[in-house]
Design a protein around this motif. Sequence first.
Motif, PDB file in Angstrom:
ATOM      1  N   ARG A  77      -1.461  29.974  -1.788  1.00 38.54           N
ATOM      2  CA  ARG A  77      -0.596  30.359  -3.004  1.00 38.54           C
ATOM      3  C   ARG A  77      -0.618  29.338  -4.022  1.00 38.54           C
ATOM      4  O   ARG A  77      -0.317  29.669  -5.168  1.00 38.54           O
ATOM      5  CB  ARG A  77       0.858  30.279  -2.227  1.00 38.54           C
ATOM      6  CG  ARG A  77       1.926  30.561  -3.200  1.00 38.54           C
ATOM      7  CD  ARG A  77       3.286  30.572  -2.258  1.00 38.54           C
ATOM      8  NE  ARG A  77       3.647  29.152  -2.245  1.00 38.54           N
ATOM      9  CZ  ARG A  77       4.792  28.745  -1.435  1.00 38.54           C
ATOM     10  NH1 ARG A  77       5.545  29.836  -0.843  1.00 38.54           N
ATOM     11  NH2 ARG A  77       4.942  27.710  -0.874  1.00 38.54           N
TER      12      ARG A  77
ATOM     13  N   LEU B 197       7.759  27.460  -7.481  1.00 41.25           N
ATOM     14  CA  LEU B 197       6.361  28.321  -7.841  1.00 41.25           C
ATOM     15  C   LEU B 197       6.701  29.210  -9.463  1.00 41.25           C
ATOM     16  O   LEU B 197       5.821  29.572  -9.965  1.00 41.25           O
ATOM     17  CB  LEU B 197       6.385  29.651  -7.126  1.00 41.25           C
ATOM     18  CG  LEU B 197       6.219  28.981  -5.854  1.00 41.25           C
ATOM     19  CD1 LEU B 197       6.011  30.546  -4.810  1.00 41.25           C
ATOM     20  CD2 LEU B 197       4.834  28.288  -5.606  1.00 41.25           C
TER      21      LEU B 197
ATOM     22  N   ARG C  76      11.109  29.508  -4.706  1.00 44.44           N
ATOM     23  CA  ARG C  76      10.677  30.274  -5.868  1.00 44.44           C
ATOM     24  C   ARG C  76      10.798  29.438  -7.460  1.00 44.44           C
ATOM     25  O   ARG C  76       9.875  29.451  -8.248  1.00 44.44           O
ATOM     26  CB  ARG C  76      11.801  31.562  -6.116  1.00 44.44           C
ATOM     27  CG  ARG C  76      11.607  32.468  -5.167  1.00 44.44           C
ATOM     28  CD  ARG C  76      12.718  33.456  -4.948  1.00 44.44           C
ATOM     29  NE  ARG C  76      12.734  34.447  -3.975  1.00 44.44           N
ATOM     30  CZ  ARG C  76      11.966  35.481  -4.140  1.00 44.44           C
ATOM     31  NH1 ARG C  76      11.151  35.496  -5.214  1.00 44.44           N
ATOM     32  NH2 ARG C  76      12.065  36.197  -2.963  1.00 44.44           N
TER      33      ARG C  76
ATOM     34  N   ASN D  47       4.628  26.854 -13.213  1.00 49.02           N
ATOM     35  CA  ASN D  47       3.956  28.021 -12.978  1.00 49.02           C
ATOM     36  C   ASN D  47       2.630  28.045 -13.328  1.00 49.02           C
ATOM     37  O   ASN D  47       1.518  28.565 -12.716  1.00 49.02           O
ATOM     38  CB  ASN D  47       4.513  29.344 -13.351  1.00 49.02           C
ATOM     39  CG  ASN D  47       4.113  30.687 -13.039  1.00 49.02           C
ATOM     40  OD1 ASN D  47       3.329  31.349 -13.877  1.00 49.02           O
ATOM     41  ND2 ASN D  47       4.249  31.142 -11.855  1.00 49.02           N
TER      42      ASN D  47
ATOM     43  N   THR E 276      -2.762  30.661  -8.951  1.00 51.72           N
ATOM     44  CA  THR E 276      -2.550  30.741 -10.289  1.00 51.72           C
ATOM     45  C   THR E 276      -3.406  29.943 -11.011  1.00 51.72           C
ATOM     46  O   THR E 276      -3.364  29.655 -12.427  1.00 51.72           O
ATOM     47  CB  THR E 276      -1.164  30.048 -10.696  1.00 51.72           C
ATOM     48  OG1 THR E 276      -1.252  28.632  -9.727  1.00 51.72           O
ATOM     49  CG2 THR E 276      -0.072  30.797  -9.851  1.00 51.72           C
TER      50      THR E 276
ATOM     51  N   TYR F 204       5.751  35.672 -11.400  1.00 55.69           N
ATOM     52  CA  TYR F 204       6.511  34.854 -12.469  1.00 55.69           C
ATOM     53  C   TYR F 204       5.474  34.706 -13.792  1.00 55.69           C
ATOM     54  O   TYR F 204       5.943  33.780 -14.473  1.00 55.69           O
ATOM     55  CB  TYR F 204       7.115  33.435 -11.832  1.00 55.69           C
ATOM     56  CG  TYR F 204       7.845  33.870 -10.720  1.00 55.69           C
ATOM     57  CD1 TYR F 204       8.771  34.830 -10.568  1.00 55.69           C
ATOM     58  CD2 TYR F 204       7.625  32.907  -9.420  1.00 55.69           C
ATOM     59  CE1 TYR F 204       9.732  34.805  -9.786  1.00 55.69           C
ATOM     60  CE2 TYR F 204       8.697  33.304  -8.539  1.00 55.69           C
ATOM     61  CZ  TYR F 204       9.397  34.198  -8.570  1.00 55.69           C
ATOM     62  OH  TYR F 204      10.540  34.566  -7.376  1.00 55.69           O
TER      63      TYR F 204
ATOM     64  N   PRO G 160       3.900  33.691  -6.846  1.00 57.77           N
ATOM     65  CA  PRO G 160       3.817  32.877  -8.265  1.00 57.77           C
ATOM     66  C   PRO G 160       3.163  33.801  -9.427  1.00 57.77           C
ATOM     67  O   PRO G 160       3.562  33.661 -10.465  1.00 57.77           O
ATOM     68  CB  PRO G 160       2.891  31.701  -7.909  1.00 57.77           C
ATOM     69  CG  PRO G 160       2.213  31.971  -6.738  1.00 57.77           C
ATOM     70  CD  PRO G 160       3.139  32.862  -5.716  1.00 57.77           C
TER      71      PRO G 160
END
Lengths: 255, 435
Positions: free
Chosen positions: A156, B349, B346, A84, A160, A112, A109
């Motif tokens: 995406r 990520l 998921r 992540n 992050t 999370y 992301p």
Amino acid sequence: MALIELEHIVKTYDLGLSKVPALRDIHLQIDRGEFVAIVGQSGSGKSTLMNIIGCLDVPTAGRYRLSGRDVSELSDDELADVRNLEIGFVFQSFQLMPRASALENVELPLIYRGVSKKERRARAQGALDLVGLADRMTHKPAELSGGQRQRVAIARALVTQPSLLLADEPTGNLDSKTGEEIVGLFHDLHGRKNTIVLVTHEPKLAARCPRAVRLVDGLVIADGPGVKVAMGNAEALGAEAVAQLLAAQAATVQR
Amino acid sequence: MTESALSIPLAMKPRDLGFFRKVLRFFAELREAIVQAAISIASHKLRAALTITGISIGIMTVITIFMVESGMQASFARQLNSLGPNTLYVHKWKWGVGGNDWWKYKNRPVVTQLDWRALQKNATWPVAIAPSTNTTAVVGIPGQGDKDLKSVNVVGTTEAFLDAGSWQLKRGRFISDLDHELGTDACVIGADLEDAFFKNGDPLGQALKVGPMARCTVVGTLMRKGNAFGQSQDLRLVMPLSSFLRSFGSKRGLVIAVVAPAGKVMETEDEIISVLRNSRRLGPEQEDTFSVNRQDKILQGFNQMMMATNVVGILVGIITAIVAGIGIMNILLVSVKERTREIGIRRALGARRMTILMQFLCEAIMVAAVGGALGIALGAGGAALIDILSPMPAAIDPRVVVGGVVGSAVLGAIFGLWPALTAAFLHPIEALRYE
């Protein structure tokens, strides 16, 4: 400073009756800001290497340091956090959430990471804007073209602010013109000081990267400027690596 | 291209998230899990509806059983309260006991006025001693046969009865000891009789006929008491004991109500037993030929009966829970299978196992809780219907409502745990490759 340091990385798949070596002895160092292509035929171990670099899998032996931190023996949850925080994935098949809009896909992301709803939205909008999809934010993946979907996936991956952008055959599902645009986008991102590792089987793509690494049978047999490695230029092939490869193959035959 | 929002660094070092961020992350993930669960349910309406229906029918059944049960218990307790906690009842029968000893009690001599007099003469503890007996008779106004009321509970007793029971006088006076001594035709009527015969007039001094023979004159009326076990407690007529026995037969057994002083119930009971054994001339080796009954003794018998019903309710509940749980497990396994790739995405990520587990548990709990809430609504409706349509009382116990929702949510969590765990422990790479 090295972002990725791989030392004696071995990955063996245990198929019950036989053990299949996917990576034999990988040494690799990638610095921040580099744009490296990993090329090889299917079965060369490049996908396995990508999974290990991306912390989706752990090596059977050897040491992997990412940003100076040894990640080869982290727990599952710690690996999830590393993925992540440090890594942005771009997959061949896009891997978008079919029921979520482009914006929601890009926000995912950040959930999370505990980023507030408002900040998530702003950052996701910024990332989509960066890849040129400011006018497609509310579209679902099914309502987007292949190139647009891959742009959402790239947004995406970028949202992050990862140390590393890891792309696995990002043009594999796209026509050549759209593929060209995506490659252009990667070069653009490289120009903005992103570190990019691109896994591909296409020599043409590798040739355009500043640096390329060729894998054969789980060993690095060439590491150098993209053009040379892609062309199979002997100068690019390290003599030591070739010797290693030959020895390994001989050992396999004897066994 | 602009990257204004992107170029601001994310507010943390990549190495570790602080505690505050972890809390934020938990709530962000929980919210996402709930939203995803809702979307998942909404996008498979039929599948979810079938499972929810199964759960709600099960919960409804259990709720209805427990509601009827608690209704009966409440109603019974209310009736018992009307007997008074300090009041003892001397009777031929032992209350609240059925079954094998029937002949033993049947063959006992009835409680008579002799026993009453013995108690009055020799017992020192009692605050009041009231003999009574009752029967069912037709009551009407002489000469107006069309207004007759059937199944009126006719009670014969004495003045002390007011102290023993929970009757309250509305107007006029109660039966007096003098009425009993003289065997007068005085009577006191319940609210149902007052409404039926004297809706618009003064009942006092009016004449009534009781049964085929007796006549009486109304001297007072009682306060309304309402229903118990679906029967009116106000369809009642009270007359002097001596007049009652004269009209309906003097061999009838009595129930003698003895009011003990507060805190002296045991002493009073012992005294009653010794006085009656004495007066009935029972030898030391002989058993009592009468029973001294108490409110809580009846409650014990009733509770024993209720336990049997409880066991049935719990068994039905367990079976229902298992059936509903399997339904939840099934819907969740399908959901995990369908969303394998999504799980892979998921995980890539940065979702941890806990995050995936939470997402699927949310779905299970949501399905179960919706089913539970629906079941409770249906169950409450069913209980209300039973209350209206049958003499069995049913009450909505808030504990049952809360317990039902919480219980079904827990059920969802238990049966959803295994599918959720399989989802959480999928290997990210395998999940991403899943077609």
